[in-house]
Scaffold this motif. Structure first.
Motif, short mmCIF file in Angstrom:
data_model
loop_
_atom_site.label_atom_id
_atom_site.label_comp_id
_atom_site.label_asym_id
_atom_site.label_seq_id
_atom_site.Cartn_x
_atom_site.Cartn_y
_atom_site.Cartn_z
N THR A 90 11.94 2.53 10.36
CA THR A 90 11.22 2.19 9.09
C THR A 90 10.21 3.71 8.64
O THR A 90 10.18 4.49 9.61
CB THR A 90 10.08 1.01 9.18
OG1 THR A 90 9.17 1.45 10.16
CG2 THR A 90 10.98 -0.02 9.70
N GLN A 128 7.12 3.03 7.97
CA GLN A 128 5.81 2.38 8.42
C GLN A 128 4.94 3.11 9.73
O GLN A 128 5.29 3.18 10.82
CB GLN A 128 5.90 1.16 8.68
CG GLN A 128 6.55 0.16 7.70
CD GLN A 128 6.72 -1.08 7.99
OE1 GLN A 128 6.02 -1.95 8.39
NE2 GLN A 128 7.93 -1.82 7.74
N TRP A 187 0.84 0.85 4.29
CA TRP A 187 2.18 0.35 3.46
C TRP A 187 1.94 1.01 1.88
O TRP A 187 0.54 1.10 1.71
CB TRP A 187 2.15 -1.26 3.11
CG TRP A 187 2.86 -1.98 4.04
CD1 TRP A 187 3.49 -1.37 5.54
CD2 TRP A 187 3.20 -3.24 4.19
NE1 TRP A 187 4.17 -2.38 6.01
CE2 TRP A 187 4.23 -3.50 5.45
CE3 TRP A 187 3.28 -4.32 3.18
CZ2 TRP A 187 4.79 -4.79 5.50
CZ3 TRP A 187 3.81 -5.65 3.64
CH2 TRP A 187 4.50 -5.67 4.77
N GLN A 202 8.02 -2.18 -4.38
CA GLN A 202 8.10 -2.00 -2.99
C GLN A 202 8.64 -3.02 -2.27
O GLN A 202 8.67 -4.17 -2.46
CB GLN A 202 6.71 -1.89 -2.35
CG GLN A 202 6.01 -0.57 -3.04
CD GLN A 202 6.54 0.77 -2.76
OE1 GLN A 202 7.31 0.62 -1.75
NE2 GLN A 202 6.22 1.78 -3.35
N ILE A 234 9.90 -4.38 1.68
CA ILE A 234 9.59 -4.06 3.00
C ILE A 234 10.12 -5.04 3.86
O ILE A 234 10.04 -5.97 3.76
CB ILE A 234 8.13 -3.76 3.22
CG1 ILE A 234 7.66 -2.55 2.44
CG2 ILE A 234 7.99 -3.57 4.87
CD1 ILE A 234 6.23 -2.38 2.80
N LEU A 250 4.52 -10.45 8.72
CA LEU A 250 3.25 -9.95 7.96
C LEU A 250 2.12 -11.02 8.46
O LEU A 250 2.79 -12.29 8.36
CB LEU A 250 3.52 -9.97 6.41
CG LEU A 250 2.43 -9.95 5.54
CD1 LEU A 250 1.99 -8.41 5.76
CD2 LEU A 250 2.80 -10.21 4.02
N ASN A 292 -4.14 -10.70 5.30
CA ASN A 292 -3.99 -9.71 4.23
C ASN A 292 -4.21 -10.42 2.99
O ASN A 292 -4.02 -11.48 2.63
CB ASN A 292 -2.41 -9.35 4.44
CG ASN A 292 -2.31 -8.40 5.72
OD1 ASN A 292 -2.77 -7.37 5.93
ND2 ASN A 292 -1.39 -9.03 6.48
N PHE A 316 -0.56 -3.86 -4.27
CA PHE A 316 -0.47 -3.44 -2.98
C PHE A 316 -0.92 -4.60 -2.11
O PHE A 316 -1.73 -5.31 -2.55
CB PHE A 316 -1.20 -2.14 -2.80
CG PHE A 316 -2.50 -2.10 -3.02
CD1 PHE A 316 -3.47 -2.60 -2.30
CD2 PHE A 316 -2.95 -1.76 -4.39
CE1 PHE A 316 -5.04 -2.57 -2.72
CE2 PHE A 316 -4.34 -1.60 -4.77
CZ PHE A 316 -5.41 -2.19 -4.02
N GLU A 360 -1.69 5.02 0.70
CA GLU A 360 -1.07 3.87 1.52
C GLU A 360 -2.44 3.35 2.01
O GLU A 360 -3.15 3.59 2.09
CB GLU A 360 -0.31 4.28 3.05
CG GLU A 360 0.99 5.04 2.49
CD GLU A 360 1.68 5.42 3.54
OE1 GLU A 360 1.18 5.59 4.52
OE2 GLU A 360 3.21 5.39 3.49
N VAL A 370 -2.39 -2.55 6.49
CA VAL A 370 -1.77 -3.92 6.60
C VAL A 370 -1.83 -4.25 7.93
O VAL A 370 -1.16 -3.59 8.82
CB VAL A 370 -0.24 -3.80 5.68
CG1 VAL A 370 0.21 -5.41 5.89
CG2 VAL A 370 -0.45 -3.54 4.27
#
Length: 731
Positions: free
Chosen positions: A80, A82, A98, A117, A119, A126, A131, A217, A237, A240
């Motif tokens: 990834t 990330q 992210w 986006q 992901i 997540l 978040n 985002f 970015e 997250v």
């Protein structure tokens, strides 16, 4: 299919609702603990060997700086883009970066570009509680779409509006003016998310001069405050939080398999992960800090060295806690939030005195007990020192120095660990007995299997053979010699510790019908060659020549591959380089003993040659070296063998007529070469083939002009066919 459907559905929702014609665009030993500035604690690691499993593997990649020519190390989740910002053991979270989704327009309201986006989170879902989805803009909707581990889809979104830049209040939470925020759907394990931004009315025409783009985002809750510049450009970015846990079992299920249970620290506990349907996490107990996934990873916190509630009181640290001590004569909790220290009553004073006396008496008693055990321990130490000297410890040290060795070359085992390994030398663990001692099989705590020789030392005269064996084996480094691993001198009789050879002795294999069938011609020949190689090494290649003095089939062990391992060097002697023989008391085993040595007490390397010749005769005939059950003429195998052959080489009575062990070894090596060239070596050979091989192969027993000459010749009393039938084809 579900992912593709999710993307299409999200785009359809955006297009249908907003009427747009545009299309979407801390660690085990020797393991790194950091990647760049980020700490990588176990169970995570930068290699497979340094992580709990592949789930927790972190790639440490080198990236170039955009502002300079320098490079830096940055951790990434495998496969990834990330980047990892932080790993929390306590919270079970992984903070990653992210990107922002955006949609930008020209002054005429034409969609210039859109970044959606998408992901995928392979292992770490997540976090739904930590978040937020945030949309930034004055004509913007932020849309969130997710797929759960249950295959279901989940959506959310919010709208951000404003007419003028001055309507916006910066550095505040997003309430809808200029930016909005919405929670992530709770109670689900979200493994894939898609998020995007879109204009609501006229593609930012009204607000284009100060807000040409809309943004959406995901960000860790509380980590974003709106700024004016974000309305113009927000290309960055955001942090997250992802959830992680060990496996997918509950704590109760995981504890049943202690080998895979991840909470290794003794001051740790297990608790379920915050996200449903994930596994468990480990944490240090209250008052402890560290890594609960490592042995001894949780250490006591000294609260007295850190912040505490002891105001004008003495702080006393305890394992896992602390307390605030009140002055003498006062009672209560000295902590700020506890009761105040108050004066004790008279009755309590008397109780304190009584307790003080009791404590003094108990202390005196405990001191006496401690003194008793201390004296007992001192006596035990002195006894061990006495045994050390009695068993030749000082002599061993002197001899090691004399011959260039060191006490560090062998491990010194304690009596306790050898007692435990052999179950206090239980008779069921005996695997062999001889003139020098009894051999026990032992298993150490690390599951290593050893052979432990308990010497038969009854007086000081028997110490020398024991020390002799240690000294000799410390000088020998040969793959076909049983390796000495260490010794123990603190017991009543000394103990030698060897590598364990599991397949018994050559004697057992030759004279047990069930075992002898395993010894093919080629195997017997290889065993002979390996044994000869050891003796040649002792005579010619060792730093100081060594005569074994007790070569026999019971002193040749066989491992799982039937590889020869020569053992028992208690009777062996070193020969000074300037001498070819030494005078000693005759020692050896009847049937194998060199007759010249027996008569003259002059020990030479040819004495080993004779004994090896007897072993070779055993290998050829399958008969014992000495057997009183046979007729008188055949009781001694060496004499019988000599009388049955026209010529005998290794078994010559005169030592000067015998070859050296080096010549013998070379001769046997030559026979093996012929074996390979003529493809001999079947496990079950007819006697006719065996006879041909014996006649064709050079003999190390009866060569007239050195090893490698004529073959074995038959006589009327003992024919080749008799050798092959008794020695190779069966007993």
């Amino acid at each position: 299919m579900a992912l593709q459907y999710s993307k299409q559905l999200l785009l359809m929702v955006v297009v249908a609702v907003f009427h747009t014609k545009a299309k979407a665009a801390t660690q085990p030993p020797n393991c790194p603990t950091k990647c760049g500035s980020v700490t990588i604690p176990f169970p995570f690691g930068t290699t497979k060997d340094c992580s709990l499993d592949n789930t927790f593997l972190i790639n440490c990649n080198e990236t170039s700086s955009t502002t300079s020519n320098s490079t830096t190390l940055i951790p990434f989740l495998p496969n990834t883009n990330q980047s990892v910002l932080n790993i929390s053991l306590e919270n079970g979270t992984l903070r990653v970066a992210w990107p922002v989704a955006s949609d930008c327009y020209t002054e005429k309201g034409t969609l210039m570009n859109q970044k959606l986006q998408d992901i995928n989170m392979t292992y770490f879902p997540l976090s739904p509680t930590r978040n937020k989805l945030i949309a930034v803009g004055c004509d913007t909707v932020g849309v969130f779409f997710a797929t759960g581990s249950d295959g279901e889809t989940y959506t959310s979104g919010c709208v951000a509006l404003c007419n003028r830049r001055d309507d916006i209040v910066v550095n505040e939470s997003c309430s809808g003016t200029g930016c909005c925020e919405v929670s992530i759907p709770h109670g689900h394990v979200l493994t894939e998310v898609v998020y995007a931004s879109r204009s609501i009315f006229k593609n930012h025409l009204v607000v284009h001069n100060f807000n040409p783009c809309g943004y959406a985002f995901l960000v860790e809750d509380g980590n974003y405050r709106l700024a004016y510049k974000d309305l113009v450009e927000l290309e960055m970015e955001f942090p997250v939080l992802l959830d992680w846990a060990i496996g997918n079992k509950t704590c109760e299920q995981a504890k049943k398999d202690i080998s895979s249970y991840a909470c290794k620290a003794d001051k740790s506990t297990c608790h379920q992960a915050a996200t449903k349907k994930l596994g468990y996490l480990c944490k240090c107990l209250d008052g402890y800090r560290g890594n609960p996934y490592l042995n001894h990873g949780c250490q006591d916190i000294d609260e007295c060295e850190e912040s505490n509630d002891c105001v004008n009181r003495t702080c006393v640290n305890r394992p896992g806690s602390y307390y605030c001590k009140c002055p003498t004569g006062y009672e209560g909790d000295g902590k700020r939030n506890g009761t105040r220290c108050s004066l004790k009553s008279r009755k309590e004073h008397m109780l304190i005195i009584a307790l003080s006396v009791s404590v003094s008496v108990v202390g005196l008693l405990m001191g006496s007990i401690y003194a008793y055990w201390a004296l007992k321990k001192i006596k035990l130490i002195k006894l061990k020192e006495q045994f050390f000297q009695q068993n030749g410890g000082l002599l061993l040290q002197q001899q090691l120095v004399k011959y260039g060795g060191s006490t560090e070359t062998t491990k010194i085992f304690t009596a306790e660990e050898l007692n435990k390994a052999t179950n206090n030398f239980d008779e069921e663990n005996i695997v062999g007995q001889g003139g020098q001692g009894t051999v026990y099989k032992g298993v150490l705590q690390d599951n290593r299997t050893l052979a432990i020789k308990k010497s038969k030392i009854n007086d000081s005269s028997q110490v020398e053979p024991f020390i002799n064996e240690v000294i000799l084996l410390s000088q020998i480094n040969h793959r076909n010699v049983v390796k000495l691993l260490g010794c123990c001198l603190e017991t009543e009789v000394p103990l030698l510790v060897y590598e364990f050879i599991p397949n018994g002795t050559l004697y057992e294999h030759l004279h047990d019908l069930n075992q002898s069938i395993k010894l093919s011609w080629k195997t017997r020949l290889r065993i002979a060659k390996e044994t000869a190689g050891v003796l040649a090494y002792l005579h010619s290649a060792a730093s100081t020549p060594i005569i074994h003095r007790d070569v026999k089939s019971t002193n040749i062990l066989l491992d799982d591959n039937l590889t020869a391992k020569v053992s028992d060097f208690g009777a062996s002697r070193m020969v000074p380089l300037d001498k070819t023989q030494i005078t000693t008391l005759v020692q050896g085993t009847m049937g194998y003993l060199d007759p010249e040595y027996f008569q003259t007490s002059q020990l030479t390397e040819k004495s080993d040659v004779y004994s090896f010749g007897v072993v070779l005769a055993e290998l050829l005939t399958g008969k014992k070296a000495l057997c009183f059950g046979r007729p008188e003429v055949g009781r001694n195998l060496a004499l019988y063998f000599v009388s049955s052959m026209k010529e005998e080489r290794c078994l010559r009575v005169k030592s000067e007529e015998r070859p050296t062990m080096k010549e013998v070894a070379m001769g046997l090596e030559g026979i093996l070469v012929i074996e390979e060239q003529q493809n001999w070596g079947s496990d079950k050979l007819p006697s006719e083939v065996t006879e041909n091989k014996l006649n064709a192969a050079p003999s190390v027993i009866n060569v007239e002009h050195g090893v490698g000459g004529s073959g074995i010749n038959s006589s009327d009393s003992y024919s080749i066919n008799q050798i092959s039938m008794s020695g190779i084809g069966g007993r």
